[in-house]
Design a protein around this motif. Structure first.
Motif, PDB file in Angstrom:
ATOM      1  N   GLY A  30       0.786  -1.224   0.000  1.00  0.00           N
ATOM      2  CA  GLY A  30       0.000   0.000   0.000  1.00  0.00           C
ATOM      3  C   GLY A  30       0.817   1.273   0.000  1.00  0.00           C
ATOM      4  O   GLY A  30       0.256   2.366   0.045  1.00  0.00           O
ATOM      5  N   TYR A  31       2.130   1.151  -0.076  1.00  0.00           N
ATOM      6  CA  TYR A  31       3.015   2.302   0.043  1.00  0.00           C
ATOM      7  C   TYR A  31       3.922   2.465  -1.168  1.00  0.00           C
ATOM      8  O   TYR A  31       4.546   1.492  -1.618  1.00  0.00           O
ATOM      9  CB  TYR A  31       3.901   2.159   1.278  1.00  0.00           C
ATOM     10  CG  TYR A  31       3.161   2.191   2.584  1.00  0.00           C
ATOM     11  CD1 TYR A  31       2.609   1.030   3.114  1.00  0.00           C
ATOM     12  CD2 TYR A  31       3.006   3.377   3.282  1.00  0.00           C
ATOM     13  CE1 TYR A  31       1.909   1.054   4.306  1.00  0.00           C
ATOM     14  CE2 TYR A  31       2.318   3.404   4.491  1.00  0.00           C
ATOM     15  CZ  TYR A  31       1.778   2.244   4.991  1.00  0.00           C
ATOM     16  OH  TYR A  31       1.089   2.272   6.171  1.00  0.00           O
ATOM     17  N   PHE A  32       4.008   3.703  -1.660  1.00  0.00           N
ATOM     18  CA  PHE A  32       5.141   4.049  -2.502  1.00  0.00           C
ATOM     19  C   PHE A  32       6.393   3.918  -1.625  1.00  0.00           C
ATOM     20  O   PHE A  32       6.362   4.249  -0.433  1.00  0.00           O
ATOM     21  CB  PHE A  32       5.041   5.489  -2.986  1.00  0.00           C
ATOM     22  CG  PHE A  32       4.340   5.674  -4.294  1.00  0.00           C
ATOM     23  CD1 PHE A  32       2.988   5.395  -4.416  1.00  0.00           C
ATOM     24  CD2 PHE A  32       5.025   6.143  -5.395  1.00  0.00           C
ATOM     25  CE1 PHE A  32       2.331   5.594  -5.632  1.00  0.00           C
ATOM     26  CE2 PHE A  32       4.377   6.347  -6.611  1.00  0.00           C
ATOM     27  CZ  PHE A  32       3.022   6.062  -6.728  1.00  0.00           C
ATOM     28  N   MET A  33       7.486   3.499  -2.244  1.00  0.00           N
ATOM     29  CA  MET A  33       8.741   3.359  -1.517  1.00  0.00           C
ATOM     30  C   MET A  33       9.816   4.187  -2.202  1.00  0.00           C
ATOM     31  O   MET A  33       9.840   4.313  -3.437  1.00  0.00           O
ATOM     32  CB  MET A  33       9.179   1.898  -1.475  1.00  0.00           C
ATOM     33  CG  MET A  33       8.206   0.975  -0.756  1.00  0.00           C
ATOM     34  SD  MET A  33       8.074   1.342   1.008  1.00  0.00           S
ATOM     35  CE  MET A  33       9.747   0.985   1.558  1.00  0.00           C
ATOM     36  N   SER A  53       2.540  -0.840  -7.010  1.00  0.00           N
ATOM     37  CA  SER A  53       2.571  -2.076  -7.792  1.00  0.00           C
ATOM     38  C   SER A  53       3.930  -2.349  -8.414  1.00  0.00           C
ATOM     39  O   SER A  53       4.185  -3.453  -8.902  1.00  0.00           O
ATOM     40  CB  SER A  53       1.522  -2.016  -8.902  1.00  0.00           C
ATOM     41  OG  SER A  53       1.898  -1.031  -9.853  1.00  0.00           O
ATOM     42  N   GLY A  54       4.768  -1.321  -8.439  1.00  0.00           N
ATOM     43  CA  GLY A  54       6.065  -1.444  -9.098  1.00  0.00           C
ATOM     44  C   GLY A  54       6.049  -1.029 -10.554  1.00  0.00           C
ATOM     45  O   GLY A  54       7.079  -1.075 -11.219  1.00  0.00           O
ATOM     46  N   SER A  55       4.904  -0.589 -11.041  1.00  0.00           N
ATOM     47  CA  SER A  55       4.790  -0.260 -12.466  1.00  0.00           C
ATOM     48  C   SER A  55       5.379   1.101 -12.810  1.00  0.00           C
ATOM     49  O   SER A  55       5.663   1.379 -13.976  1.00  0.00           O
ATOM     50  CB  SER A  55       3.321  -0.298 -12.894  1.00  0.00           C
ATOM     51  OG  SER A  55       2.573   0.655 -12.157  1.00  0.00           O
ATOM     52  N   LEU A  56       5.546   1.939 -11.801  1.00  0.00           N
ATOM     53  CA  LEU A  56       6.091   3.285 -12.019  1.00  0.00           C
ATOM     54  C   LEU A  56       7.346   3.464 -11.187  1.00  0.00           C
ATOM     55  O   LEU A  56       7.352   3.181  -9.987  1.00  0.00           O
ATOM     56  CB  LEU A  56       5.059   4.335 -11.615  1.00  0.00           C
ATOM     57  CG  LEU A  56       5.531   5.793 -11.641  1.00  0.00           C
ATOM     58  CD1 LEU A  56       5.821   6.235 -13.064  1.00  0.00           C
ATOM     59  CD2 LEU A  56       4.495   6.707 -10.988  1.00  0.00           C
ATOM     60  N   THR A  57       8.397   3.917 -11.836  1.00  0.00           N
ATOM     61  CA  THR A  57       9.644   4.234 -11.136  1.00  0.00           C
ATOM     62  C   THR A  57      10.154   5.581 -11.620  1.00  0.00           C
ATOM     63  O   THR A  57       9.819   6.045 -12.708  1.00  0.00           O
ATOM     64  CB  THR A  57      10.731   3.170 -11.387  1.00  0.00           C
ATOM     65  OG1 THR A  57      10.991   3.076 -12.801  1.00  0.00           O
ATOM     66  CG2 THR A  57      10.304   1.804 -10.873  1.00  0.00           C
TER      67      THR A  57
END
Length: 125
Positions: A30-33, A53-57
């Motif tokens: 549930g968290y951006f890291m 989700s890891g889809s955006l970096t």
């Protein structure tokens, strides 16, 4: 959220390191890291962030093309693969979990509520 970073060390310029950050306590997915770093005598600076989700970096210009952030939500882990390291990458590296209620940009430390203890990366020339 409790965060524990590890993987730092001493490496020669041009070498690689992989930092890991283990999260516990709440729903990690549930968290951006984010990863930040702080060199001696300097302010903490943004390195990279990754979406839930890891889809955006996103990356700081200084590490773009050399560093890769990733996460494994099943293992509650976030990683920072660092390649082609330079002496100017020497710093204490921190992982952080966002403050979900914050409206600050994701590249700002103010966006993040939970911080790991930091792991030291030293790159020798």
């Amino acid at each position: 959220v409790q965060l524990q970073a590890c993987g730092g060390g001493l490496v020669q310029a041009g070498g690689s390191l992989r930092l890991s950050c283990a999260a516990s306590g709440r729903t990690f997915s549930g968290y951006f890291m984010g990863w930040f770093r702080q060199a001696p005598g300097k302010e903490r600076e943004f390195v990279a962030f990754i979406s839930r989700s890891g889809s955006l970096t996103s990356y700081a210009d200084s590490v773009k093309g050399r560093f890769t952030i990733s996460r494994d939500n099943a293992k509650n882990m976030v990683y920072l693969q660092m390649n082609s390291l330079k002496p100017e990458d020497t710093a204490v590296y921190y992982c952080a979990a966002e403050n979900i209620g914050s409206r600050s940009p994701y590249a700002w430390p103010a966006r993040y509520e939970y911080w790991g203890q930091g792991t030291l990366v030293t790159v020798s020339s």
